[in-house]
Scaffold this motif. Structure first.
Motif: not given
Length: 560
Positions: A253-256, A273-275, A289-292, A428-435
């Protein structure tokens, strides 16, 4: 999102830039070596060992600080030499810095760890090839299981203040049957992002996949106490084999990241920045779509052997816009969420470890997604669906039975139904359909047993046994799949762990590796996995044997 993070970098840079160099890749052998050396000596240097990845600078300085310990065995000193070789840009030109007398053209492999390197007063560069060629055979399967990965890793620094790292790995793979079922269910590949079907030209193989994984970041270094990093990759918080707070099992994931380390404290702020879903669910040419997420973790080293930490995270979506109130690096996110109407998913957690008798480490975690004490012990209203929490407890025992480098670990994980989920499924506490945490999502309990034995610096063996009680996904949301909207729960009370289509998983994996040259391995592995479900159609057996060659590449084992 990217422009807002860049604006944030510009704003904070004059105030407190970074005390962090290039990091050690996650899953590298260095992490186990640091772990056991800390338990053995009580000395982790400046490292807060539950905050990963580690800085190469910190790892090298830790190794240098304990090199004079007279209690170290010859094998312990071989471990130190591996660390020195792998992080030689931070090792002074002394007895610990190895030069290769058989360097190719006096340029390539001038030191054991690096294909090409540059060392000047103001500029340091390391370039290394990466590959993993592994092939296996699964019982009752006519096709081969394989992993074909090639890549390049580049890291460097300018003026000891600016650090950069990048790698890109191209992969073609066919996975064992239990991972194929995961891909069919969640339409994602664990640990990867965009993927497409792959059909080898020579072999008649179905269910092959082609995907790339990239990690890259830029760090700055002005103050020795506070720092900043902008990148694309993974992070991990915890002392265990698993993490219930933040793990590296999912996609990059993209991060700061802001790191502050002073006295006995380390404080990390992480903005992601998450999907919410993988690209499979999105029509071609459409933006995913994006979520954060905003997270912070405060670690306090009470003594060199006892460390406690506090974790808080929020996941939110704002139609491609970041919620700027979460940029406050020291406020509690629950306070912000209340001020803006409580639309987001807030989690808090605790982490700790305690080293005992230079042999044992006890560690644990607690994650609280939502909690109401009155409904936890109420006589008539037990099992409230929104009592969402998880527990971890583990023990590590090094040099077990007085056998040098025989290391044992036992870990128990327990996560209630609906944990990590939200009434807005995008949060949900997920990213790209993964935990973002444990690979089994929620609604499970798990026991992990690990045996590691490394009789020589070149030869290592490991065995892992995992037993899981959980539940399969069904048409009714019983709390196993965090991607689902949790307002669809069928009952408010009486919810118990393993509800739904109950199942058990037993997994046994054996790995043997022979390091022919620094970070160049011959691998042999055996995997046995049995799943027994209440629904017999979901039963599954996996028996597989594999052999491979690997260099400078560290993959998660996908043992779930």
């Amino acid at each position: 999102m990217h422009k807002y993070l860049l604006l944030l970098v510009t704003f904070f840079t004059p105030l407190f830039l970074l005390a962090q160099a290039s990091g050690v890749p996650l899953q590298s052998p260095t992490y186990h070596l640091v772990d056991r050396l800390q338990i053995l000596t009580g000395n982790a240097g400046e490292i807060h060992t539950e905050v990963l990845p580690y800085s190469r600078k910190d790892v090298a300085e830790m190794a240098l600080s304990i090199a004079a310990d007279s209690n170290l065995t010859r094998r312990d000193r071989e471990d130190l030499q591996y660390i020195f070789n792998d992080n030689n840009e931070w090792v002074p030109d002394s007895t610990y810095l190895v030069r290769n007398r058989k360097a190719i053209l006096k340029t390539f492999y001038a030191t054991p760890a690096n294909f090409f390197e540059v060392n000047t007063r103001d500029f340091i560069l390391r370039v290394n090839p990466m590959f993993n060629f592994n092939i296996g055979q699964q019982q009752d399967d006519g096709g081969l299981v394989f992993m074909n990965q090639r890549g390049l890793e580049v890291r460097g620094e300018i003026d000891r203040k600016v650090f950069f790292y990048t790698n890109l790995v191209e992969s073609q793979a066919r996975f064992p049957n239990y991972m194929q079922r995961w891909i069919d269910t969640y339409r994602s590949i664990p640990g990867a992002g965009f993927f497409k079907q792959y059909q080898p030209r020579i072999l008649d193989i179905r269910n092959g996949y082609d995907f790339n994984v990239a990690n890259a970041y830029l760090s700055f270094n002005i103050s020795k106490h506070v720092g900043i990093q902008l990148g694309h990759g993974r992070n991990f918080i915890g002392s265990g084999y698993r993490s219930l707070l933040l793990s590296d099992v999912g996609n990059t994931a993209f991060y700061l990241k802001l790191n502050t380390r002073v006295w006995k404290f380390q404080y990390q702020n992480l903005f992601l920045e998450l999907n919410p879903v993988s690209q499979v669910f999105i029509p071609d040419g459409t933006r995913i779509p994006k979520k954060y997420a905003a997270m912070h973790y405060l670690s306090y080293e009470i003594t060199p052997r006892l460390t406690l930490g506090f974790f808080e995270a929020t996941v939110f979506n704002r139609s491609q816009q970041f919620e700027f109130q979460y940029l406050n690096p020291v406020i509690l996110y629950r306070t912000v969420e209340g001020m803006i109407g409580s639309p987001d998913n807030i989690l808090i957690g605790f982490n700790g470890h305690w080293n005992l008798a230079r042999r044992v480490q006890v560690y644990g975690q607690i994650i609280l997604d939502e909690f109401r004490f009155a409904d936890l012990f109420g006589a008539s209203q037990k099992g409230w669906w929104a009592n969402k929490y998880g527990l971890q407890l583990g023990v590590k025992y090094i040099n077990a039975l007085n056998i040098n480098h025989l290391d044992l670990q036992v870990e128990y994980n327990y996560v209630r139904p609906y944990t990590y989920s939200h009434y807005d499924s995008l949060n949900s506490y997920t990213h790209y359909s993964q935990p973002l945490a444990h690979p089994l999502w929620s609604n499970f309990k798990e026991i992990v047993g690990i045996v590691r034995y490394q009789p020589t610096a070149a030869l290592s063996f490991s065995a892992r046994f995992i037993h899981v009680d959980n539940a399969d996904n069904s048409s009714v949301n019983w709390g196993s799949n965090a991607l689902l909207d949790n307002s669809s729960h069928p009952q408010d009370y009486g919810n118990t762990l393993g509800q739904g289509i109950g199942s058990t998983i037993d997994l046994l994996r054996f790995d043997a590796s022979w390091m022919l040259y620094h970070n160049f391995f011959v691998d042999f592995n055996v995997l046995l996995r049995r799943k027994n479900s209440v629904d017999n159609a979901l039963d599954q057996n996996t028996k597989m044997i594999g052999l491979g060659l690997r260099m400078n590449l560290w993959n998660a084992q996908n043992d779930f």
